[in-house]
Design a protein around this motif. Structure first.
Motif, PDB file in Angstrom:
ATOM      1  N   THR A 150      42.083 -10.392  -0.671  1.00 27.52           N
ATOM      2  CA  THR A 150      41.635 -10.545   0.706  1.00 27.52           C
ATOM      3  C   THR A 150      40.946 -11.900   0.889  1.00 27.52           C
ATOM      4  N   SER A 158      38.422  -9.959  -2.588  1.00 27.71           N
ATOM      5  CA  SER A 158      38.651  -8.637  -3.165  1.00 27.71           C
ATOM      6  C   SER A 158      40.101  -8.517  -3.595  1.00 27.71           C
ATOM      7  N   THR A 159      40.306  -7.946  -4.770  1.00 26.39           N
ATOM      8  CA  THR A 159      41.658  -7.887  -5.329  1.00 26.39           C
ATOM      9  C   THR A 159      42.121  -6.451  -5.532  1.00 26.39           C
ATOM     10  N   ASN A 160      43.438  -6.303  -5.583  1.00 25.80           N
ATOM     11  CA  ASN A 160      44.064  -5.015  -5.828  1.00 25.80           C
ATOM     12  C   ASN A 160      45.302  -5.267  -6.675  1.00 25.80           C
TER      13      ASN A 160
END
Length: 118
Positions: A51, A55-57
């Motif tokens: 993001t 923030s990571t996924n």
């Protein structure tokens, strides 16, 4: 908005690659950025996203091996891929959600091939 992906290629067992995807054009703001991949005969799947606030996924299959990052000053997203496995072989595509004079949009890069040698 155009996306230019690079960094793919052939890699030996256990090897690493770093993919880059640079966005250009009339960009006012970039929100989410991500990498997807599509192997022959399979559906496109999410690899990793990041993001605007970092923030990571990650897909479960790449956690601990791949790292996504971004350089907001360069409108570029990266994917560091370590300990590559045969199942990582695919065309990797970048995706960027952006705000331009035309409004919000989502663009895809042309894809870069990653092939893990046996």
């Amino acid at each position: 908005v155009q996306l230019q992906a690079s960094g793919g290629g052939l890699v030996q067992p256990g090897g690493s690659l770093k993919l880059s995807c640079a966005a250009s054009g009339s960009i006012l703001r970039i929100n989410g950025m991500g990498w997807y991949r599509q192997a022959p005969g399979k559906q496109r799947e999410l690899v990793a996203t990041i993001t605007s606030d970092g923030s990571t996924n990650y897909a479960d299959s790449v956690k601990g091996r791949f790292t996504i990052s971004r350089d907001n000053a360069k409108n570029t997203v990266y994917l560091q891929m370590n300990s590559l496995k045969p199942e990582d072989t695919a065309v990797y595509l970048c995706n960027v959600d952006h705000w331009s004079p035309r409004g919000w949009g989502s663009s895809w890069g042309q894809g870069t091939q990653v092939h893990r040698l046996q």
